[in-house]
Design a protein around this motif. Structure first.
Motif, PDB file in Angstrom:
ATOM      1  N   ILE A   1      33.799  41.136  42.030  1.00 15.91           N
ATOM      2  CA  ILE A   1      35.257  41.166  42.098  1.00 15.91           C
ATOM      3  C   ILE A   1      35.740  42.543  42.549  1.00 15.91           C
ATOM      4  O   ILE A   1      36.672  42.658  43.357  1.00 15.91           O
ATOM      5  N   VAL A   2      35.120  43.594  42.023  1.00 13.23           N
ATOM      6  CA  VAL A   2      35.489  44.954  42.418  1.00 13.23           C
ATOM      7  C   VAL A   2      35.340  45.131  43.917  1.00 13.23           C
ATOM      8  O   VAL A   2      36.213  45.687  44.599  1.00 13.23           O
ATOM      9  N   GLN A   3      34.233  44.657  44.468  1.00 14.83           N
ATOM     10  CA  GLN A   3      33.995  44.820  45.898  1.00 14.83           C
ATOM     11  C   GLN A   3      35.016  44.055  46.726  1.00 14.83           C
ATOM     12  O   GLN A   3      35.542  44.563  47.735  1.00 14.83           O
TER      13      GLN A   3
ATOM     14  N   PRO B   1      52.007  47.985  32.303  1.00 11.12           N
ATOM     15  CA  PRO B   1      52.057  46.941  31.278  1.00 11.12           C
ATOM     16  C   PRO B   1      53.299  46.059  31.413  1.00 11.12           C
ATOM     17  O   PRO B   1      54.418  46.558  31.560  1.00 11.12           O
ATOM     18  N   GLY B   2      53.062  44.758  31.396  1.00 12.03           N
ATOM     19  CA  GLY B   2      54.151  43.794  31.484  1.00 12.03           C
ATOM     20  C   GLY B   2      54.657  43.562  32.887  1.00 12.03           C
ATOM     21  O   GLY B   2      55.522  42.707  33.104  1.00 12.03           O
ATOM     22  N   VAL B   3      54.154  44.323  33.857  1.00 10.13           N
ATOM     23  CA  VAL B   3      54.631  44.193  35.238  1.00 10.13           C
ATOM     24  C   VAL B   3      53.514  43.708  36.159  1.00 10.13           C
ATOM     25  O   VAL B   3      53.668  42.746  36.897  1.00 10.13           O
ATOM     26  N   GLY B   4      52.384  44.402  36.136  1.00  7.37           N
ATOM     27  CA  GLY B   4      51.266  43.999  36.977  1.00  7.37           C
ATOM     28  C   GLY B   4      50.416  45.175  37.387  1.00  7.37           C
ATOM     29  O   GLY B   4      50.574  46.295  36.889  1.00  7.37           O
TER      30      GLY B   4
ATOM     31  N   PRO C   1      38.593  36.076  31.846  1.00  6.62           N
ATOM     32  CA  PRO C   1      39.591  37.162  31.812  1.00  6.62           C
ATOM     33  C   PRO C   1      38.965  38.510  31.494  1.00  6.62           C
ATOM     34  O   PRO C   1      39.398  39.535  32.025  1.00  6.62           O
ATOM     35  N   VAL C   2      37.931  38.514  30.629  1.00  7.67           N
ATOM     36  CA  VAL C   2      37.267  39.778  30.286  1.00  7.67           C
ATOM     37  C   VAL C   2      36.613  40.394  31.525  1.00  7.67           C
ATOM     38  O   VAL C   2      36.696  41.600  31.753  1.00  7.67           O
TER      39      VAL C   2
ATOM     40  N   THR D   1      46.160  38.710  36.643  1.00  3.74           N
ATOM     41  CA  THR D   1      44.857  38.443  36.024  1.00  3.74           C
ATOM     42  C   THR D   1      44.552  36.963  36.048  1.00  3.74           C
ATOM     43  O   THR D   1      43.418  36.540  36.353  1.00  3.74           O
ATOM     44  N   ARG D   2      45.560  36.137  35.728  1.00  2.12           N
ATOM     45  CA  ARG D   2      45.339  34.689  35.712  1.00  2.12           C
ATOM     46  C   ARG D   2      44.954  34.181  37.092  1.00  2.12           C
ATOM     47  O   ARG D   2      44.045  33.349  37.231  1.00  2.12           O
ATOM     48  N   GLU D   3      45.631  34.702  38.121  1.00  2.17           N
ATOM     49  CA  GLU D   3      45.311  34.270  39.490  1.00  2.17           C
ATOM     50  C   GLU D   3      43.896  34.693  39.884  1.00  2.17           C
ATOM     51  O   GLU D   3      43.155  33.945  40.541  1.00  2.17           O
TER      52      GLU D   3
END
Length: 469
Positions: free
Chosen positions: A9-11, A60-63, A40-41, A29-31
């Motif tokens: 995922i990082v790559q 936080p709370g924004v993205g 999710p972890v 995160t959900r997407e």
């Protein structure tokens, strides 16, 4: 698998960020969980990696958003040159023995036993118990836990003849590893800028500690039996030194163990000059074909400051050692330690105490001897068969190393670099000389977990030495 997914995922996100506009928002995160079929972890781990690299920032709370590229202009630290001024002492670089070899290399350079040679089960259990007990939340005495000091004193007392005074717990100061202990001893015994006599070659860490303490190491030669009493007498007379640093028990790097006669002769010279002898008993628990013979056990007037380490025999993670000194010098040592670090971690002290007082400790030491003997003999045999140009000066009866002389004219730096290029790591011998090296040496440790590489290492060393100008 989670770790592998996180790396993937990082790559993917790195590639996406390269073409993204700074400030643009990454998928939620959900997407990302849905897109990569990951937990999710795992996604959160990937985002934390990107944030640590400075590629994204999380609100936080924004993205999570793409960060603007950092400035590539190097910061100007030139002002620090004037602010720092000249250093108090020029410290030697960290020795090659402390470097970390890449995976797959034949590592013969390290000064530490591999985990399989350590009492792993005892250490893990002791650390867990210590962390659960009162040691985790209370301040230990400045001189160390009473029971641990009693153990160090009793261990040395067991080797003390009945006609000599045995050390007591009141003579012991616990230190956070004997490397810092050496700095303390040198500061306490030698005036700033004054001479400290040392064997040549000697432990590179002692040279480093001397520089840190602001004292001047002066080499004293020896022979196959250890420090030469006559040379020591001459050096004490000509330099006015009042302290000498030695390793009578399987010296690092030479592997020499002093005979009882040599120890008595050196101690008599020290007594006659009213000097101190700093005995570094680093390999006390690492006997193979012989037992340790501490000089401190023969001392009857406080001339010997005994330095005892548990790091090599218990665990590199348990940085606990002790200074044993009798008379006013002990108060000076304790005062220096108090100014330096106040006290040693109670958790580490308690863990060390539990290891060395466990019945399994004696069993471990008994089983360690044949394992070290096997590895030592395999490395000696490999060198004699495959590297005839390399001379093993002494087959040590204890310790962890072989001191090997290369042919005259060998360029030690080139030999070490060429060996590393072929996957064999050795320690350059010039680091063990307080002044110019007397000859070309390398130090080889027989502590690697895979002894099958010894023959290969010996062949590589022979070929490199043969090609060295």
């Amino acid at each position: 698998m989670d770790h592998g997914s996180s790396t993937r995922i990082v790559q993917v996100l790195r590639d996406r960020i390269r073409s993204a506009v700074p400030g643009s928002r990454l998928p939620s995160t959900r997407e990302l969980v849905v897109e990569h079929a990951a937990s999710p972890v795992t996604v959160q781990r990937a985002l934390r990696t990107l944030a640590a690299e400075g590629l994204v920032e999380t609100r936080p709370g924004v993205g999570t958003f793409v960060r603007a590229p950092r400035s590539l202009r190097a910061p100007d630290h030139g002002w620090q040159t004037g602010a720092l001024g000249a250093p108090r002492a020029t410290l030697p670089r960290v020795a090659g023995a402390m470097r970390v070899a890449p995976e797959g290399a034949v590592a013969l350079h390290s000064g530490y036993p591999e985990p399989g040679l350590l009492p792993e089960r005892l250490v893990r259990s002791a650390l867990a118990r210590a962390a659960r007990g009162s040691a985790a939340t209370t301040r230990p005495p400045a001189a160390g836990l009473a029971d641990l000091r009693a153990w160090f004193a009793a261990d040395l007392a067991a080797a003390t003849p009945a006609d000599r005074p045995a050390p007591t717990p009141a003579d012991v100061v616990v230190v956070p590893g004997t490397q810092s202990g050496l700095t303390t001893v040198f500061r306490a015994l030698v005036p700033a800028g004054g001479p400290l006599l040392v064997e040549s070659p000697t432990y590179w860490g002692a040279v480093l500690a001397a520089a840190q303490a602001g004292v001047r190491p002066v080499p004293v030669t020896g022979d196959a039996d250890g420090l030469d009493p006559g040379e020591l007498d001459r050096a004490l007379r000509t330099t006015g030194a009042r302290a000498v640093y030695v390793q009578p028990t399987w010296a690092n790097p030479t592997g020499v163990q002093w005979s009882s006669e040599r120890s008595a002769a050196v101690l008599e010279v020290v007594r006659r000059h009213g000097a101190f002898l700093v005995e570094d008993d680093w390999a006390h628990d690492l006997g193979i074909d012989a037992d340790p013979r501490p000089l401190a056990a023969q001392d009857d007037a406080g001339h010997v400051v005994h330095v005892r380490s548990l790091t090599k025999s218990v665990s590199p993670a348990v940085r606990v050692g002790a200074l044993v000194a009798r008379g006013p010098v002990r108060a000076r040592l304790l005062a220096d330690r108090g100014a330096e670090s106040l006290y040693v971690s109670g958790v580490l002290q308690q863990a060390a105490l539990e290891v060395v007082t466990d019945p399994g400790w004696t069993t471990h030491l008994r089983r360690l001897r044949p394992r070290l003997r096997e590895r030592r003999d395999l490395l000696v045999a490999a060198l004699r068969e495959h590297a005839p140009a390399v001379d093993v000066a002494v087959v040590p009866t204890g310790g962890l190393h072989l001191w090997c002389r290369l042919p005259d004219g060998s360029d030690v730096g080139r030999v070490v670099a060429a060996c590393e290029a072929r996957g064999v790591w050795v320690a350059p011998g010039d680091e063990w000389f307080p002044t110019e090296p007397a000859a070309a040496y390398v130090r080889l440790s027989f502590t690697a977990d895979d002894t099958s590489g010894y023959a290969t290492a010996a062949r590589v060393l022979q070929e490199v030495v043969a090609d060295s100008p």
